[in-house]
Write an enzyme that holds these catalytic residues in place. Structure first.
Site, short mmCIF file in Angstrom:
data_model
loop_
_atom_site.label_atom_id
_atom_site.label_comp_id
_atom_site.label_asym_id
_atom_site.label_seq_id
_atom_site.Cartn_x
_atom_site.Cartn_y
_atom_site.Cartn_z
CG HIS A 80 -2.13 -0.93 0.97
ND1 HIS A 80 -3.39 -0.65 1.45
CD2 HIS A 80 -2.23 -2.11 0.31
CE1 HIS A 80 -4.21 -1.63 1.11
NE2 HIS A 80 -3.52 -2.53 0.43
CG HIS A 243 -4.70 -11.38 -2.86
ND1 HIS A 243 -5.80 -11.05 -3.62
CD2 HIS A 243 -4.27 -10.20 -2.31
CE1 HIS A 243 -6.00 -9.74 -3.55
NE2 HIS A 243 -5.09 -9.21 -2.76
#
Length: 713
Positions: A80, A243
């Site tokens: 992020h 993920h």
């Protein structure tokens, strides 16, 4: 207790020049003399990584680690931070470690990443100035992956810390978090943004508009990642690889969450999102509002994400947090995942709408299936895409520090050949300038060509600039703003001078076309100053080389094509802000402060360096002379400005005769209308201001010409 309004609050439409102050005033407490590269190189790199790994497996009671391992949380933090990068203007990314500041620190998509940074604080405090937050936030992500069995591609340090928010980055027009006012009627993002909504890194994980529509989601995923300079393969690799680790948190509704860090009570000491559900942490954590792990073993690098996504059917449902997520139809998979906290509990793998989008979209699915058949290719693709993600805004390899910098130089790093010849000396440079001035080229042509090459530089991601002479290559050579016929004439002439000079040298001395372009621009500036009665010499440092077409990522480099360049009075309908705002934006990307911007623009107008020979803003009867006529005219009360039927065009009328004397644009008028810029115009427009203008113009010009000379730092 209330605070007073700022000037910008009172007059929100006033041109904000404040972002240029970041390029002028030092805010780094270590001072200008501190050499971060030298300090970084003194680190025991293995010791730093060992300290980070110790943090990862030392679960803290105030924020317990999922699976007794903070690795997934740290990876999300790194992702992020890096994922704010957008290729459109090069802003965002890892530089400065700006995730520590508003607004990024308090975006909904960054919920609970304040805990990740707080966990790493002891490492930062141990190494102090040797290890910037910006480097630590990235390195920690690499160490986290390695601790869970993944082999990363490499790491390059060299990011210096910011000590205030990035005021130049336009994060969006929305007034509230998670609003969307950035798409046109066709669903395409307007402006420089890469994220889909205010406060998100990419797109809504539940699907567009919060609806679980995978195919529609794929469209927005592709658009967002494309604006991060990621192709389909890199997008799938990043999503699938990232993920593979960890879980999402939505134990209950986000109505249980308190204020974000920037709005939290002072006693929270910078931590936000206080959670009133259950114990407020551990199994009761609320972050995205979606709940569950992607795989059955969330702290191991494996193929489970790809296999689960492709081999099972998934159906949408609302999880305990009230958000749309996907569960496997096959009940044999239910309860098959490792629990994050309570060993007596079980968990079921889940997918986001954006995950299912990778399976439903035919092009994404093709990549997924190839990865499933070739696990090694998947690992390599993820490693390279992750490396690109966390280094995209750092510029050329020469800026990267540390023992883990890869030997390979990637195309997206805009490689430039190393100098393998003897550089010209001062005497040869002077002779080349004489040869250039003797050629059939005008002062304006020389200045405009050098500016066209050098002004592509973006300090945001250290891309562009004159080094590499990419102005002779696609796509740069075909940009409208460069006036193609004129550019071809100038380049042909300079290449002839280069060829003749190099052929005459017997000692291995060579001049690159990149160096010659700068010399030509400098010669033009010196001649313009002489035409105004000033004898100046523009500083010059040889050492640039010429890149090849094969060393140029055409699609990615196209992002540097300007929609506006106020210095050339160039403005197109594609510009996402008004002319004067785009000027400030351009100046910031060139690392210019307000005085440098003022001197450069006024000088370029007097020289007549406008796009397509336009006379707009050229307030002089003697162009190609570096004088202060522009400022004298802008400040004069003998004239009044009159708007016209043409947008962004104004006439300057003599108050006494009523005659129209000149024409200009909003970019020209702003130097008389904006109080700060008018105060600077006073300096250069005064009776004794012309000599200072020449001096300051030369310094600012040299800065632009050398912005990309990282070898001189």
């Amino acid at each position: 207790m209330t605070s007073g309004k700022t000037t910008q609050d009172w007059w929100p439409d006033q041109l904000d020049v404040e972002i240029l102050d970041q390029n002028a005033r030092p805010v780094d407490p270590y001072g200008d003399d501190f050499d971060y590269a030298e300090a970084f190189e003194s680190l025991d790199f293995d010791e730093v990584k060992a300290d980070i790994e110790d943090v990862l497996t030392d679960s803290q009671g105030w924020w317990p680690a999922d699976y007794n391992h903070y690795g997934p949380l740290i990876i999300r933090m790194t992702w992020h931070q890096a994922g704010t990068y957008r290729v459109t203007d090069g802003r965002g990314g890892t530089s400065g470690g700006t995730q520590r500041f508003a607004p990024v620190s308090s975006w909904p998509d960054n919920a609970n990443l304040d805990k990740a940074r707080r966990l790493l604080e002891p490492v930062k405090m141990k190494y102090g100035r040797k290890l910037s937050w910006a480097d630590l936030l990235v390195l920690a992500g690499n160490v986290a992956m390695e601790s869970m069995g993944f082999e990363t591609f490499g790491f390059g340090g060299g990011r210096e810390d910011a000590y205030e928010p990035n005021k130049a980055a336009d994060w969006g027009p929305e007034e509230e978090m998670l609003e969307d006012k950035r798409h046109d009627d066709d669903g395409n993002i307007d402006g420089p943004f890469a994220a889909d909504h205010m406060g998100l890194i990419y797109v809504n994980p539940e699907g567009p508009g919060g609806k679980p529509d995978p195919l529609e989601s794929a469209k927005y995923v592709r658009q967002s990642f494309d604006r991060m300079a990621m192709n389909d393969e890199e997008t799938v690799a990043l999503c699938a690889g990232g993920h593979t680790f960890g879980k999402v948190h939505g134990a209950d509704s986000d109505e249980n969450l308190g204020a974000e860090p920037e709005a939290a009570p002072i006693e929270n000491q910078g931590l936000g999102w206080e959670n009133e559900y259950g114990e407020g942490k551990g199994a009761d954590t609320i972050t995205s509002g979606i709940e569950g792990p992607w795989t059955q073993s969330p702290t191991s690098w494996d193929m489970e994400y790809v296999d689960l996504l492709l081999d099972y059917e998934w159906e949408p449902h609302k999880g305990p947090g009230g958000a749309w997520q996907w569960q496997p139809k096959d009940e044999d998979v239910h309860g098959s995942a490792e629990p994050a906290h309570d060993a007596t509990e079980s968990a079921t793998p889940m997918m986001l709408t954006t995950d299912v989008a990778l399976k439903r979209d035919p092009d994404y699915r093709e990549v997924l299936e190839r990865f499933q058949e070739n696990p090694m290719e998947f690992g390599i693709s993820f490693a390279r895409a992750w490396y690109k993600l966390i280094h995209r805004d750092m510029g050329p390899t020469s800026r990267l520090l540390g023992p883990e910098v890869p030997d390979e130089e990637m195309l997206w790093q805009d490689p430039i050949p190393e100098v393998d010849f003897e550089l010209i000396d001062d005497e040869q440079a002077a002779q080349l300038k004489e040869d250039i001035l003797a050629a059939d080229l005008s002062v304006t042509e020389l200045v405009k060509t050098a500016w066209a090459a050098a002004s592509t530089y973006r300090d945001s991601d250290k891309r562009g600039g004159v080094n590499g002479a990419r102005i002779r290559l696609e796509p740069h050579k075909s940009w409208e703003v460069n006036e193609l016929e004129q550019l071809e004439t100038v380049l042909d002439t300079l290449e002839g001078i280069q060829e003749e000079f190099n052929a005459a040298q017997s000692d291995g001395t060579r001049v690159s076309l990149a160096d010659l372009i700068v010399l030509a621009g400098n010669a033009g500036v010196e001649q313009a100053a002489a035409n105004a009665g000033y004898d100046v010499e523009v500083p010059f440092e040889p050492g640039r080389t010429d890149a090849s077409q094969d060393q140029t990522d055409v699609e990615s480099f196209q992002a540097l094509n300007p929609d506006a360049d106020g210095f050339r009075n160039y403005y197109t309908d594609d510009a996402y802000k008004g002319p004067e705002e785009m000027l400030v934006d351009k100046a910031d990307l060139l690392n210019l402060d307000a005085p440098e911007t003022t001197a450069l623009l006024g000088g370029l107008r007097s020289i007549g360096a406008n796009y397509d020979g336009s006379e707009l803003g050229v307030f002089t009867d003697e162009p190609e002379a570096l004088d202060n006529d522009f400022f004298e005219t802008v400040l004069s009360m003998d004239y009044e400005w009159v708007s016209t039927d043409e947008e962004n065009r104004y006439k300057l009328r003599d108050r006494g005769t009523g005659d129209i004397e000149w024409e200009g644009t909003r970019v020209d008028l702003i130097f008389g209308a904006n109080s700060r810029l008018r105060s600077l115009s006073h300096v250069y427009g005064a009776n004794d201001g012309e000599e200072k203008l020449v001096t300051d113009f030369v310094q600012a010009w040299s800065k632009v010409m050398q912005n990309d000379r990282f070898d001189l730092e």
